[in-house]
Design a protein around this motif. Structure first.
Motif, PDB file in Angstrom:
ATOM      1  N   PHE A 135      -1.663   0.981   0.803  1.00 16.31           N
ATOM      2  CA  PHE A 135      -1.596   2.170   1.690  1.00 16.31           C
ATOM      3  C   PHE A 135      -0.598   1.629   2.858  1.00 16.31           C
ATOM      4  N   VAL A 136       0.243   2.538   3.168  1.00 19.23           N
ATOM      5  CA  VAL A 136       1.417   2.422   4.086  1.00 19.23           C
ATOM      6  C   VAL A 136       1.421   3.474   5.238  1.00 19.23           C
ATOM      7  N   PRO A 137       0.820   2.991   6.158  1.00 19.19           N
ATOM      8  CA  PRO A 137       0.875   4.032   7.343  1.00 19.19           C
ATOM      9  C   PRO A 137       2.269   4.541   7.565  1.00 19.19           C
ATOM     10  N   ASN A 138       2.417   5.552   8.413  1.00 16.80           N
ATOM     11  CA  ASN A 138       3.696   6.317   8.974  1.00 16.80           C
ATOM     12  C   ASN A 138       4.466   6.500   7.784  1.00 16.80           C
ATOM     13  N   THR A 139       4.398   6.853   6.545  1.00 15.26           N
ATOM     14  CA  THR A 139       5.183   7.187   5.467  1.00 15.26           C
ATOM     15  C   THR A 139       4.693   8.510   5.120  1.00 15.26           C
ATOM     16  N   VAL A 172       2.808  -6.838   2.592  1.00 17.05           N
ATOM     17  CA  VAL A 172       1.290  -6.486   2.538  1.00 17.05           C
ATOM     18  C   VAL A 172       0.662  -7.569   3.258  1.00 17.05           C
ATOM     19  N   LYS A 173      -0.445  -7.036   4.113  1.00 10.30           N
ATOM     20  CA  LYS A 173      -1.031  -7.731   5.121  1.00 10.30           C
ATOM     21  C   LYS A 173      -2.540  -8.242   4.779  1.00 10.30           C
ATOM     22  N   LYS A 174      -3.046  -7.205   3.668  1.00  7.18           N
ATOM     23  CA  LYS A 174      -4.521  -7.466   3.112  1.00  7.18           C
ATOM     24  C   LYS A 174      -4.726  -7.110   1.663  1.00  7.18           C
ATOM     25  N   ILE A 175      -5.256  -7.516   0.766  1.00  6.83           N
ATOM     26  CA  ILE A 175      -5.537  -7.116  -0.514  1.00  6.83           C
ATOM     27  C   ILE A 175      -7.265  -7.204  -0.597  1.00  6.83           C
ATOM     28  N   SER A 176      -7.880  -5.943  -0.881  1.00  8.23           N
ATOM     29  CA  SER A 176      -9.333  -5.997  -1.331  1.00  8.23           C
ATOM     30  C   SER A 176      -9.447  -5.342  -2.460  1.00  8.23           C
ATOM     31  N   GLY A 177      -9.710  -6.043  -3.683  1.00  9.65           N
ATOM     32  CA  GLY A 177      -9.755  -5.540  -5.004  1.00  9.65           C
ATOM     33  C   GLY A 177      -8.725  -5.088  -5.385  1.00  9.65           C
ATOM     34  N   THR A 178      -8.598  -3.798  -5.702  1.00  7.65           N
ATOM     35  CA  THR A 178      -7.473  -3.134  -6.256  1.00  7.65           C
ATOM     36  C   THR A 178      -6.631  -2.166  -5.110  1.00  7.65           C
ATOM     37  N   GLU A 184       0.839 -10.024  -3.854  1.00  5.30           N
ATOM     38  CA  GLU A 184       0.201 -11.177  -2.870  1.00  5.30           C
ATOM     39  C   GLU A 184       0.348 -10.863  -1.518  1.00  5.30           C
ATOM     40  N   GLU A 185      -0.544 -11.408  -0.699  1.00  4.54           N
ATOM     41  CA  GLU A 185      -0.752 -11.077   0.570  1.00  4.54           C
ATOM     42  C   GLU A 185       0.417 -11.793   1.172  1.00  4.54           C
ATOM     43  N   GLY A 186       1.182 -11.169   2.308  1.00  2.00           N
ATOM     44  CA  GLY A 186       2.281 -11.974   3.008  1.00  2.00           C
ATOM     45  C   GLY A 186       3.688 -11.707   2.212  1.00  2.00           C
ATOM     46  N   GLU A 187       3.700 -11.121   1.163  1.00  2.00           N
ATOM     47  CA  GLU A 187       4.757 -10.878   0.405  1.00  2.00           C
ATOM     48  C   GLU A 187       5.378  -9.530   0.762  1.00  2.00           C
ATOM     49  N   THR A 188       6.597  -9.324   0.578  1.00  2.00           N
ATOM     50  CA  THR A 188       7.178  -7.957   0.989  1.00  2.00           C
ATOM     51  C   THR A 188       7.898  -7.356  -0.338  1.00  2.00           C
ATOM     52  N   TYR A 189       7.561  -6.015  -0.360  1.00  2.00           N
ATOM     53  CA  TYR A 189       7.896  -5.309  -1.676  1.00  2.00           C
ATOM     54  C   TYR A 189       8.615  -4.035  -1.369  1.00  2.00           C
TER      55      TYR A 189
END
Length: 208
Positions: A175-179, A189-195, A147-152
């Motif tokens: 996708f997580v930048p700088n990893t 999670v900031k944004k979800i688009s499809g899968t 879900e958007e806004g949740e931390t995993y």
């Protein structure tokens, strides 16, 4: 008599303070991350050790209560499906209540024995013993979405063409930048688009 009592009082004051076993007993907080469609309990062995119980017995209980399949891999426990940290912690606490804590003195100084084919919990502290109840499992439904806004907590499995780390949770690529590959991070999670999902780092946890 007064001299004796005074001497006794001094002796008592000089004795080092001690803590009961119950005060020393702490259950490690579950450390989980997701690998594809599985949930990995990274500190499973540490939890079993803290409870002083057979890892196979603990794993069998968790699989039954979570209503899933899984296995022990080294120090880790692996469960099919996606379960939250809280869901796993709740089941570990249920295990402690039934298979570890004495109902009489409330201490964890116990061990499991079989008497006439009945599993018993025997307390080494107070000598009490009781049969272990047969629990009716209530399967915990695995979550299959993010879900958007949740931390995993995620394990970076690869790096994309633009340099972003990529983690997999069920059908989603996150996708997580700088990893970097093999890194375990907490990400929001900031944004979800499809899968596809896009997240930002909240905390770096180290390498898997």
């Amino acid at each position: 008599m007064e001299d004796y009592l005074a001497g006794l009082e001094r002796a008592m004051r000089s004795m080092p303070a001690t803590k009961g076993t119950k005060e020393r007993f702490q259950i490690p907080v579950p450390k989980i991350f997701y690998e594809g469609k599985t949930t990995v309990l990274d500190n499973f062995a540490s939890i079993a050790d803290a409870l002083n119980r057979d890892p196979d017995h603990l794993m069998k209980f968790l699989l039954q209560e979570l209503g899933t399949a899984g296995k022990i891999e080294g120090h880790r426990g692996v469960f099919q499906g996606k379960f939250t940290e809280q869901a796993i912690q709740n089941q570990i606490e249920a295990y402690v209540d039934e298979y570890v804590i004495c109902t009489e003195c409330k201490l964890p100084d116990t061990h499991l024995i079989k008497s006439d084919r009945v599993l018993m919990l025997k307390c080494d502290a107070c000598g009490a013993h009781r049969p272990v109840k047969k629990r009716k499992a209530k399967a915990v439904v695995a979550r299959d979405v993010i879900e958007e806004g949740e931390t995993y907590e995620l394990r970076i499995e690869s790096v994309g063409s633009k340099g972003d780390g990529i983690a997999k949770v069920d059908k989603y690529l996150i996708f997580v930048p700088n990893t970097s590959k093999g890194e375990i991070v907490k990400a929001k999670v900031k944004k979800i688009s499809g899968t596809l999902a896009f997240a930002e780092i909240v905390e770096r946890k180290g390498k898997a």
